[in-house]
Design an enzyme around this catalytic site. Sequence first.
Site, PDB file in Angstrom:
ATOM      1  CB  SER A 163      -0.765  -0.431   1.616  1.00 51.42           C
ATOM      2  OG  SER A 163      -1.761   1.255   1.175  1.00 51.42           O
ATOM      3  CG  ASP A 258      -6.706  -1.822  -3.639  1.00 43.75           C
ATOM      4  OD1 ASP A 258      -7.035  -1.109  -3.401  1.00 43.75           O
ATOM      5  OD2 ASP A 258      -5.898  -2.858  -3.800  1.00 43.75           O
ATOM      6  CG  HIS A 288      -6.059  -1.988  -0.142  1.00 46.28           C
ATOM      7  ND1 HIS A 288      -5.032  -1.643  -1.429  1.00 46.28           N
ATOM      8  CD2 HIS A 288      -5.297  -1.428   0.969  1.00 46.28           C
ATOM      9  CE1 HIS A 288      -3.826  -0.596  -1.131  1.00 46.28           C
ATOM     10  NE2 HIS A 288      -4.318  -0.340   1.077  1.00 46.28           N
TER      11      HIS A 288
END
Length: 316
Positions: A163, A258, A288
């Site tokens: 991320s 996501d 995610h």
Amino acid sequence: MADARLDPEMAAFNAMMEARAAAMPPITLTFPFDGPRALNDQLSMSVAGGGPALAVSEDRWLPVRGRRIQCRVHLPPGPGPHPVLVYIHGGGWVWGSIDTHDRLMREYAAAAGCAVIGPDYALSPEAVFPQALEECAGVLRWVAAHGAEWGLDTGRIVLGGDSAGGNLAAGLALYLRESGESLALRGLLLNYGVFDSRLDTPSYREFATGYGLSEERMRFYWSVYAPRAADRLSPFAAPLRADLRGLPPCLLHIAELDVLASENHAMAARLREAGVVVESAVFAGTVHGFLRAVGHVGKAKQAVAEAAAWLRARFR
């Protein structure tokens, strides 16, 4: 989240986390941020335990940019020097830590037989771009120059993250390339990274709400990490805008459901166009952050195993 594509184990994990969140005060995107951060990380820590034990798992501090940066150090069994994965945790640049990602780092260390070093970089909104990037650069430089003191093989280093950590890893690789530093990274492990500041892609429209990470949260994260609009155009903040030539081989792991999926697919394509050796995999039915569910979701365990095989190949 009534999406037929959702992996059943992912759905069960999401329901478990939603139940735990419902028993806590709401996590709001308000200031001062210490309270929301503590609540978010408390929730994340509830699934950070368990997993493999390493020969060494401890914290050490490095002098970087005028302060002492805490680093989580995991060393596998056996004599060194060990190849090393420098892993940058995610959390929208605003939360997450070496504690919330401790299980994942240990999973990588055990499966790949490598050392894993996790820097606890400064978070936003208290620190803004490029402070986190420069701190991670300082840690990586120290590992490359002095890692032998910790039993590390400084000729075999891979940089990774998930991320916002994937964003920092890609931005850092570009930063080092532009500065002419010859750290000779063996690879980049990029897990569902933030690669652009655009929030108008097909996956943003499809997964804007109801899939964990939302468009609203991403707008907030960008607004506090790079409060100056011009910084959001920097290739070090938005690597998809960069000339990607000359980067080391990359592995991209992409969550299907996501908001960041489109920019991850675009990043893989742009890297290939730039002549970079790229492997990518989409984990069907995942959302995610699915790697934090490594103790609960088979797709997360599969992703760790595939990344470990790729790491071992990069370290050979």
